[in-house]
Design a protein around this motif. Structure first.
Motif, PDB file in Angstrom:
ATOM      1  N   HIS A 114       0.832  -1.200   0.000  1.00  0.00           N
ATOM      2  CA  HIS A 114       0.000   0.000   0.000  1.00  0.00           C
ATOM      3  C   HIS A 114       0.868   1.252   0.000  1.00  0.00           C
ATOM      4  O   HIS A 114       0.490   2.280  -0.545  1.00  0.00           O
ATOM      5  N   THR A 115       2.037   1.138   0.640  1.00  0.00           N
ATOM      6  CA  THR A 115       2.996   2.236   0.710  1.00  0.00           C
ATOM      7  C   THR A 115       4.388   1.684   0.460  1.00  0.00           C
ATOM      8  O   THR A 115       4.727   0.607   0.930  1.00  0.00           O
ATOM      9  N   VAL A 116       5.185   2.442  -0.274  1.00  0.00           N
ATOM     10  CA  VAL A 116       6.604   2.130  -0.408  1.00  0.00           C
ATOM     11  C   VAL A 116       7.368   3.384   0.005  1.00  0.00           C
ATOM     12  O   VAL A 116       7.035   4.494  -0.404  1.00  0.00           O
ATOM     13  N   ALA A 117       8.344   3.196   0.895  1.00  0.00           N
ATOM     14  CA  ALA A 117       9.188   4.292   1.359  1.00  0.00           C
ATOM     15  C   ALA A 117      10.607   4.012   0.874  1.00  0.00           C
ATOM     16  O   ALA A 117      11.105   2.896   1.003  1.00  0.00           O
ATOM     17  N   VAL A 118      11.240   5.032   0.307  1.00  0.00           N
ATOM     18  CA  VAL A 118      12.523   4.844  -0.360  1.00  0.00           C
ATOM     19  C   VAL A 118      13.500   5.944   0.040  1.00  0.00           C
ATOM     20  O   VAL A 118      13.125   7.130   0.079  1.00  0.00           O
TER      21      VAL A 118
ATOM     22  N   GLN B 136       0.988   4.860 -11.634  1.00  0.00           N
ATOM     23  CA  GLN B 136      -0.227   4.070 -11.442  1.00  0.00           C
ATOM     24  C   GLN B 136      -1.146   4.680 -10.394  1.00  0.00           C
ATOM     25  O   GLN B 136      -2.354   4.494 -10.443  1.00  0.00           O
ATOM     26  N   GLY B 137      -0.573   5.384  -9.429  1.00  0.00           N
ATOM     27  CA  GLY B 137      -1.366   6.077  -8.429  1.00  0.00           C
ATOM     28  C   GLY B 137      -2.077   5.190  -7.423  1.00  0.00           C
ATOM     29  O   GLY B 137      -2.992   5.634  -6.738  1.00  0.00           O
ATOM     30  N   ARG B 138      -1.668   3.912  -7.299  1.00  0.00           N
ATOM     31  CA  ARG B 138      -2.316   3.011  -6.348  1.00  0.00           C
ATOM     32  C   ARG B 138      -1.481   2.763  -5.103  1.00  0.00           C
ATOM     33  O   ARG B 138      -1.942   2.119  -4.171  1.00  0.00           O
ATOM     34  N   THR B 139      -0.257   3.243  -5.101  1.00  0.00           N
ATOM     35  CA  THR B 139       0.648   3.033  -3.984  1.00  0.00           C
ATOM     36  C   THR B 139       1.136   4.386  -3.490  1.00  0.00           C
ATOM     37  O   THR B 139       1.579   5.214  -4.279  1.00  0.00           O
TER      38      THR B 139
ATOM     39  N   GLY C  57       4.267  11.109  -2.470  1.00  0.00           N
ATOM     40  CA  GLY C  57       3.461  11.182  -3.673  1.00  0.00           C
ATOM     41  C   GLY C  57       2.006  10.911  -3.346  1.00  0.00           C
ATOM     42  O   GLY C  57       1.699  10.022  -2.560  1.00  0.00           O
ATOM     43  N   VAL C  58       1.130  11.676  -3.935  1.00  0.00           N
ATOM     44  CA  VAL C  58      -0.296  11.553  -3.662  1.00  0.00           C
ATOM     45  C   VAL C  58      -0.876  10.412  -4.486  1.00  0.00           C
ATOM     46  O   VAL C  58      -0.616  10.289  -5.680  1.00  0.00           O
TER      47      VAL C  58
END
Length: 166
Positions: free
Chosen positions: A70-74, A95-98, A151-152
């Motif tokens: 659901h979230t990726v932090a980098v 893609q705007g899903r994550t 990112g939104v």
């Protein structure tokens, strides 16, 4: 179904220093949090935070087969230096899903990401302090907030614990 957060970090110290408190708060909120790092690292500080760990290289090799978080932090450092990480972040934003969150110096300004902060709970500050001690960074100060660029998502599907910096 539990929410999933994958954290892509160049090293344990980086993950603990920049996002340790946020990771604790997400774990305490019931999230499955996995930090992807080099295989030869001492993961004890991450265990203190309550997160799982996986080898970054093996995950990057099979990224398309892995369920999307659901979230990726980098870490911005990895975004700027590893083409596979960069492409994964760009795809997720497109893609705007994550939810995509970056931390550290060199966050690319060309991305559609905004400054945000997370207010750490008292427990998050305590666990982060212990994890910092475990990585020999006991002189580091644990503040009340951690800052990121985020990112939104096209349709918000995760709880909002990151507050816009304005």
């Amino acid at each position: 179904m539990r929410y999933r957060l994958d954290v892509v970090a160049p090293c344990v110290v980086d993950a603990v220093t920049f996002a340790g408190g946020w990771l604790v708060d997400r774990v305490m909120a019931g999230w499955d949090v996995t930090v992807l790092i080099g295989a030869d690292e001492d993961v004890r500080p991450l265990e203190i935070l309550g997160v799982e760990t996986m080898d970054l290289e093996s995950v990057l090799e099979s990224w398309d087969d892995r369920p999307h978080p659901h979230t990726v932090a980098v870490a911005a450092e990895l975004f700027n230096t590893d083409d596979r990480v960069r492409q994964g972040v760009l795809n997720a934003l497109e893609q705007g899903r994550t939810e995509v969150t970056l931390w550290g110096e060199g966050c690319p300004e060309e991305l559609s990401i905004s400054p945000v902060r997370h207010e750490l709970s008292a427990a998050a500050r305590a666990f982060k302090a212990q994890a910092l001690t475990a990585v020999d960074a006991c002189d580091a100060v644990v503040g009340a907030t951690e800052t990121f660029r985020c990112g939104v998502m096209a349709i918000r599907s995760v709880p909002a614990d990151l507050i816009a910096v304005g």
